[in-house]
Design a protein around this motif. Structure first.
Motif, PDB file in Angstrom:
ATOM      1  N   MET A  35       0.857  -1.181   0.051  1.00  0.00           N
ATOM      2  CA  MET A  35      -0.069   0.002   0.094  1.00  0.00           C
ATOM      3  C   MET A  35       0.829   1.150  -0.048  1.00  0.00           C
ATOM      4  N   THR A  36       0.301   2.423  -0.336  1.00  0.00           N
ATOM      5  CA  THR A  36       0.997   3.559  -0.359  1.00  0.00           C
ATOM      6  C   THR A  36       0.419   4.412   0.785  1.00  0.00           C
ATOM      7  N   PHE A  37       1.369   5.007   1.591  1.00  0.00           N
ATOM      8  CA  PHE A  37       0.928   5.629   2.990  1.00  0.00           C
ATOM      9  C   PHE A  37       1.352   7.090   2.907  1.00  0.00           C
ATOM     10  N   PHE A  38       0.529   7.791   3.386  1.00  0.00           N
ATOM     11  CA  PHE A  38       0.757   9.028   3.898  1.00  0.00           C
ATOM     12  C   PHE A  38       0.677   9.389   5.556  1.00  0.00           C
ATOM     13  N   THR A  48      -7.704   3.665  -0.926  1.00  0.00           N
ATOM     14  CA  THR A  48      -8.237   2.388  -1.355  1.00  0.00           C
ATOM     15  C   THR A  48      -9.837   2.428  -2.144  1.00  0.00           C
ATOM     16  N   ASP A  49     -10.054   1.523  -2.695  1.00  0.00           N
ATOM     17  CA  ASP A  49     -11.052   1.572  -3.470  1.00  0.00           C
ATOM     18  C   ASP A  49     -12.392   1.035  -2.490  1.00  0.00           C
ATOM     19  N   LYS A  50     -13.386   1.518  -2.449  1.00  0.00           N
ATOM     20  CA  LYS A  50     -14.499   1.224  -1.374  1.00  0.00           C
ATOM     21  C   LYS A  50     -14.956  -0.313  -1.671  1.00  0.00           C
ATOM     22  N   ASN A  51     -14.738  -0.885  -2.822  1.00  0.00           N
ATOM     23  CA  ASN A  51     -15.156  -2.108  -3.385  1.00  0.00           C
ATOM     24  C   ASN A  51     -14.231  -3.253  -3.138  1.00  0.00           C
ATOM     25  N   ALA A  52     -12.943  -3.016  -2.641  1.00  0.00           N
ATOM     26  CA  ALA A  52     -11.728  -3.712  -2.404  1.00  0.00           C
ATOM     27  C   ALA A  52     -11.931  -4.572  -1.374  1.00  0.00           C
ATOM     28  N   ASP A  53     -11.458  -5.944  -1.464  1.00  0.00           N
ATOM     29  CA  ASP A  53     -11.427  -7.063  -0.406  1.00  0.00           C
ATOM     30  C   ASP A  53     -11.327  -6.310   0.974  1.00  0.00           C
ATOM     31  N   LYS A  54     -10.200  -5.550   1.090  1.00  0.00           N
ATOM     32  CA  LYS A  54     -10.029  -5.263   2.202  1.00  0.00           C
ATOM     33  C   LYS A  54     -10.975  -4.483   3.133  1.00  0.00           C
ATOM     34  N   THR A  55     -11.794  -3.721   2.271  1.00  0.00           N
ATOM     35  CA  THR A  55     -12.923  -3.038   3.096  1.00  0.00           C
ATOM     36  C   THR A  55     -13.752  -4.055   4.016  1.00  0.00           C
ATOM     37  N   GLU A  56     -14.153  -5.054   3.313  1.00  0.00           N
ATOM     38  CA  GLU A  56     -14.816  -6.119   3.963  1.00  0.00           C
ATOM     39  C   GLU A  56     -13.857  -6.618   4.996  1.00  0.00           C
ATOM     40  N   PHE A  88     -12.752   4.176   8.069  1.00  0.00           N
ATOM     41  CA  PHE A  88     -12.733   4.770   6.905  1.00  0.00           C
ATOM     42  C   PHE A  88     -12.948   6.215   7.070  1.00  0.00           C
ATOM     43  N   ASN A  89     -12.201   7.384   6.283  1.00  0.00           N
ATOM     44  CA  ASN A  89     -12.220   8.416   6.230  1.00  0.00           C
ATOM     45  C   ASN A  89     -12.557   9.006   4.923  1.00  0.00           C
ATOM     46  N   HIS A  90     -13.879   9.737   4.883  1.00  0.00           N
ATOM     47  CA  HIS A  90     -14.539   9.817   3.609  1.00  0.00           C
ATOM     48  C   HIS A  90     -14.304  11.416   3.274  1.00  0.00           C
ATOM     49  N   SER A  91     -13.658  12.143   3.944  1.00  0.00           N
ATOM     50  CA  SER A  91     -13.303  13.488   4.107  1.00  0.00           C
ATOM     51  C   SER A  91     -12.955  13.984   2.566  1.00  0.00           C
ATOM     52  N   GLU A  92     -13.871  14.550   1.751  1.00  0.00           N
ATOM     53  CA  GLU A  92     -13.797  15.188   0.397  1.00  0.00           C
ATOM     54  C   GLU A  92     -12.133  16.077   0.593  1.00  0.00           C
ATOM     55  N   GLU A  93     -12.076  16.829   1.615  1.00  0.00           N
ATOM     56  CA  GLU A  93     -10.914  17.826   1.799  1.00  0.00           C
ATOM     57  C   GLU A  93      -9.720  17.020   1.682  1.00  0.00           C
ATOM     58  N   LEU A  94      -9.632  15.945   2.882  1.00  0.00           N
ATOM     59  CA  LEU A  94      -8.259  14.943   2.831  1.00  0.00           C
ATOM     60  C   LEU A  94      -8.081  14.343   1.609  1.00  0.00           C
ATOM     61  N   LYS A  95      -9.114  13.678   0.886  1.00  0.00           N
ATOM     62  CA  LYS A  95      -9.003  13.038  -0.234  1.00  0.00           C
ATOM     63  C   LYS A  95      -8.381  13.929  -1.414  1.00  0.00           C
ATOM     64  N   GLY A 109     -10.218  10.310 -10.218  1.00  0.00           N
ATOM     65  CA  GLY A 109      -9.933  11.778  -9.647  1.00  0.00           C
ATOM     66  C   GLY A 109     -10.233  11.574  -8.351  1.00  0.00           C
ATOM     67  N   PRO A 110      -9.929  12.731  -7.442  1.00  0.00           N
ATOM     68  CA  PRO A 110     -10.293  12.865  -5.925  1.00  0.00           C
ATOM     69  C   PRO A 110     -11.793  12.842  -5.848  1.00  0.00           C
ATOM     70  N   GLU A 111     -12.584  13.084  -6.856  1.00  0.00           N
ATOM     71  CA  GLU A 111     -14.026  13.003  -6.842  1.00  0.00           C
ATOM     72  C   GLU A 111     -14.596  11.722  -6.788  1.00  0.00           C
ATOM     73  N   ASP A 112     -13.725  10.805  -7.463  1.00  0.00           N
ATOM     74  CA  ASP A 112     -14.266   9.611  -7.952  1.00  0.00           C
ATOM     75  C   ASP A 112     -15.011   8.729  -6.628  1.00  0.00           C
ATOM     76  N   PRO A 113     -16.224   8.323  -6.911  1.00  0.00           N
ATOM     77  CA  PRO A 113     -17.090   7.769  -5.654  1.00  0.00           C
ATOM     78  C   PRO A 113     -16.558   6.631  -5.072  1.00  0.00           C
ATOM     79  N   ASN A 114     -15.694   5.843  -5.849  1.00  0.00           N
ATOM     80  CA  ASN A 114     -14.907   4.643  -5.052  1.00  0.00           C
ATOM     81  C   ASN A 114     -13.695   4.848  -4.395  1.00  0.00           C
ATOM     82  N   TYR A 115     -13.152   6.119  -4.460  1.00  0.00           N
ATOM     83  CA  TYR A 115     -11.854   6.372  -3.693  1.00  0.00           C
ATOM     84  C   TYR A 115     -12.115   6.727  -2.180  1.00  0.00           C
TER      85      TYR A 115
END
Length: 140
Positions: A35-38, A48-56, A88-95, A109-115
């Motif tokens: 993974m890439t970390f900040f 991550t993608d909201k639909n990725a295995d790791k979310t489950e 899970f952090n869904h902050s549009e500003e942080l994304k 892009g940063p507005e992608d609903p799966n991001y």
């Protein structure tokens, strides 16, 4: 090494290293991936993608283990073992703030609903492998 020096060294490694492994539990077995970390202070963020295995996997068990910082030079490389609890952090500003062009391979892009972002709070952090010295625990 005192706690301030340990923390400073850990933050230095986090500033220099952005790729690491993240383990979760899948079917009662460890499951690791790169993974890439900040980071902000000692809180890690990874896209991550909201639909990725790791979310489950995280929904079922929100604890993770991350290894970051090893440079591949061999014995003596310093790295961090990081145990944390994931939310899970869904902050549009942080994304938007953490967005970079490398993510275009995965998201529109940063507005992608799966991001979305995984936010990992430390519950244990150890500085490892300082030329054969024992691990050094950071007090959280």
């Amino acid at each position: 090494m005192n706690q301030t020096e340990i923390r400073d060294k850990i933050e230095e490694i986090l500033n220099e290293s952005h790729t690491g492994t993240m383990a979760t539990v899948k079917n009662n077995k460890p499951h690791s991936r790169y993974m890439t970390f900040f980071h902000r202070d000692l809180i890690l963020y990874t896209p991550t993608d909201k639909n990725a295995d790791k979310t489950e996997e995280i929904d079922a068990n929100p604890y993770t283990h991350v290894i970051i910082g090893y440079e591949g030079e061999g014995f003596g490389d310093e790295y961090i073992e990081y145990q944390g609890k994931v939310t899970f952090n869904h902050s549009e500003e942080l994304k938007k703030e953490l967005w970079n062009d490398d993510m275009k391979s995965y998201f529109d892009g940063p507005e992608d609903p799966n991001y979305t972002l995984l936010e990992i709070h430390p519950i244990g952090v150890r500085l490892m492998n300082k030329k054969g010295e024992p691990p050094i625990e950071l007090e959280i």
